[in-house]
Design a protein around this motif. Sequence first.
Motif, mmCIF file in Angstrom:
data_model
loop_
_atom_site.group_PDB
_atom_site.id
_atom_site.type_symbol
_atom_site.label_atom_id
_atom_site.label_comp_id
_atom_site.label_asym_id
_atom_site.label_seq_id
_atom_site.Cartn_x
_atom_site.Cartn_y
_atom_site.Cartn_z
ATOM 1 N N SER A 65 45.933 40.535 25.897
ATOM 2 C CA SER A 65 45.717 40.514 27.565
ATOM 3 C C SER A 65 44.923 39.623 28.213
ATOM 4 O O SER A 65 43.659 39.820 27.770
ATOM 5 C CB SER A 65 45.684 42.011 28.012
ATOM 6 O OG SER A 65 45.221 42.183 29.447
ATOM 7 N N ALA A 66 44.953 39.177 29.389
ATOM 8 C CA ALA A 66 43.995 38.452 30.188
ATOM 9 C C ALA A 66 42.946 39.672 30.600
ATOM 10 O O ALA A 66 41.793 39.097 31.230
ATOM 11 C CB ALA A 66 44.597 37.724 31.164
ATOM 12 N N PHE A 67 43.243 40.710 30.770
ATOM 13 C CA PHE A 67 42.324 41.818 31.158
ATOM 14 C C PHE A 67 41.304 42.169 30.396
ATOM 15 O O PHE A 67 40.284 43.004 30.468
ATOM 16 C CB PHE A 67 43.059 43.025 31.743
ATOM 17 C CG PHE A 67 44.097 42.568 32.725
ATOM 18 C CD1 PHE A 67 44.013 41.668 33.680
ATOM 19 C CD2 PHE A 67 45.315 43.446 32.685
ATOM 20 C CE1 PHE A 67 44.892 41.343 34.659
ATOM 21 C CE2 PHE A 67 46.179 43.117 33.683
ATOM 22 C CZ PHE A 67 46.171 42.229 34.508
ATOM 23 N N MET A 68 41.192 41.740 28.898
ATOM 24 C CA MET A 68 40.452 42.024 27.944
ATOM 25 C C MET A 68 39.289 41.029 28.147
ATOM 26 O O MET A 68 39.729 39.911 27.943
ATOM 27 C CB MET A 68 41.175 41.887 26.809
ATOM 28 C CG MET A 68 41.950 43.304 26.373
ATOM 29 S SD MET A 68 41.070 44.905 26.524
ATOM 30 C CE MET A 68 42.376 45.866 26.648
ATOM 31 N N ASN A 69 38.131 41.342 28.301
ATOM 32 C CA ASN A 69 37.013 40.395 28.273
ATOM 33 C C ASN A 69 36.355 40.036 26.959
ATOM 34 O O ASN A 69 35.751 41.041 26.133
ATOM 35 C CB ASN A 69 35.917 41.129 28.970
ATOM 36 C CG ASN A 69 36.441 41.348 30.504
ATOM 37 O OD1 ASN A 69 36.339 40.544 31.169
ATOM 38 N ND2 ASN A 69 36.758 42.384 30.814
ATOM 39 N N ASN A 70 36.788 38.970 26.432
ATOM 40 C CA ASN A 70 36.124 38.430 25.052
ATOM 41 C C ASN A 70 34.873 37.854 25.056
ATOM 42 O O ASN A 70 34.535 37.612 23.896
ATOM 43 C CB ASN A 70 37.613 37.446 24.483
ATOM 44 C CG ASN A 70 38.810 38.193 24.447
ATOM 45 O OD1 ASN A 70 38.972 39.417 23.822
ATOM 46 N ND2 ASN A 70 39.862 37.898 24.954
ATOM 47 N N THR A 71 34.312 37.605 26.092
ATOM 48 C CA THR A 71 33.033 36.888 26.129
ATOM 49 C C THR A 71 32.001 37.574 27.067
ATOM 50 O O THR A 71 32.671 38.297 28.266
ATOM 51 C CB THR A 71 32.871 35.405 26.502
ATOM 52 O OG1 THR A 71 33.396 35.200 27.857
ATOM 53 C CG2 THR A 71 34.040 34.504 25.296
ATOM 54 N N ALA A 72 30.806 37.648 26.918
ATOM 55 C CA ALA A 72 29.936 38.167 27.962
ATOM 56 C C ALA A 72 30.093 37.546 29.254
ATOM 57 O O ALA A 72 29.841 38.374 30.489
ATOM 58 C CB ALA A 72 28.401 38.064 27.472
ATOM 59 N N ASP A 73 30.305 36.240 29.335
ATOM 60 C CA ASP A 73 30.583 35.331 30.547
ATOM 61 C C ASP A 73 31.501 36.279 31.447
ATOM 62 O O ASP A 73 31.444 36.396 32.748
ATOM 63 C CB ASP A 73 30.746 33.948 30.444
ATOM 64 C CG ASP A 73 29.495 33.051 30.226
ATOM 65 O OD1 ASP A 73 28.428 33.826 30.197
ATOM 66 O OD2 ASP A 73 29.662 32.068 29.353
#
Length: 395
Positions: A46-54
């Motif tokens: 999902s694009a809604f999962m934030n995989n980086t701190a940025d």
Amino acid sequence: MFARKSSPLFRALRLARPSTLRYRSYASASGTPPPAEGFMPSVATSAFMNNTADQVFRNPELKAFASSSTKKMNLFQAVNEAMDVALATDDKAVVFGEDVGFGGVFRCTMGLQEKYGASRVFNTPLTEQGLVGFGIGMAAVGHTAIAEIQFADYVFPAFDQIVNEAAKYRYRSGNQFDCGGLTIRMPCMAVGHGGHYHSQSPEAYFAHTPGIKVVVPRSPIQAKGLLLAAIRDPNPVIVMEPKILYRAAVEQVPEGDYTLPLGKAEVLKQGKDVTVVGWGSQLYVLETAIAMLEKEIPGISVELIDLRSVLPWDVETIEKSVNKTGRLVIAHEAPVTSGFGAEIAATIQERCFLRLEAPVQRVAGWDIPFPLIFEKFYVPSAIRCVKGIKKALNY
């Protein structure tokens, strides 16, 4: 009828470990644990999962915490960390429920009893009305009470305690007393193999009750921030955690202490042609449906909103979006009749009548008890959501 001592059933029960008999669980036809994502493999990509701190700190609600480090965790770990923070920062906070001492069915309380002791994290008898009533009493005398209902489907024995006691405690005393320190957590929604006693979405029952708040997080970041906000809110709050996301939803989560606002929806995707609203795990189904629609109809622009708080719900954000798009589609897993989508539809029809280009569409569960082997056909699929969006677009 009791099993005879010589029967295979009796021998099986005698040889079974106590934990096998003691803990509630949900059914699995194969007898082996199903995949973590159940019937929603799209969660992992999902694009809604934030995989980086940025990605995490691009969210305006989290910019104030940009100096924090992040840690990769799934939703049940985020819930665990929220309670860890609550226990560490509030010496009056206690966590209790059925089997929470060893970590609970979904391991949300794992390690907390070892860290804070059995006087602050402890098991209760298997009685929902008892543990919620106990929580009301704890909160009424100044404690921060965090109660766990093992499955949302089992909350109904506690319905009277929540609706007639917790929700009305402040009002009936003329604000002399309250139990605002009470938070009730419960796993909810479908997991693909739960059946009629382990897959329900009872948010609409409680949304009819002034005096409490109801929250449904969609991801680890949301779960931690919303749960901490719920624990610190001066009102009783019910936090419903989509169980299919406990292990399937993984992202970078800010470490330490942060909260997210209750009663505020979040626009996940900007659009101009149609507004789509969901909450909890249904958002990932809607994300898939929108991708299918964009592939089929190039140039289509869909606005997707996560309601997040069911009570109070963010009327203004939905209204603003619908005034822009002229169309509204609501999707939820609960049955369509008297589901919370009906309240949203009625309110938006009143507020946006002259701007609506089509009737409000609801895509929801069927008006039947939750089935087991047909669970994936009961919940609103991406295909059903596409049909609902098309119906609004083509009206």
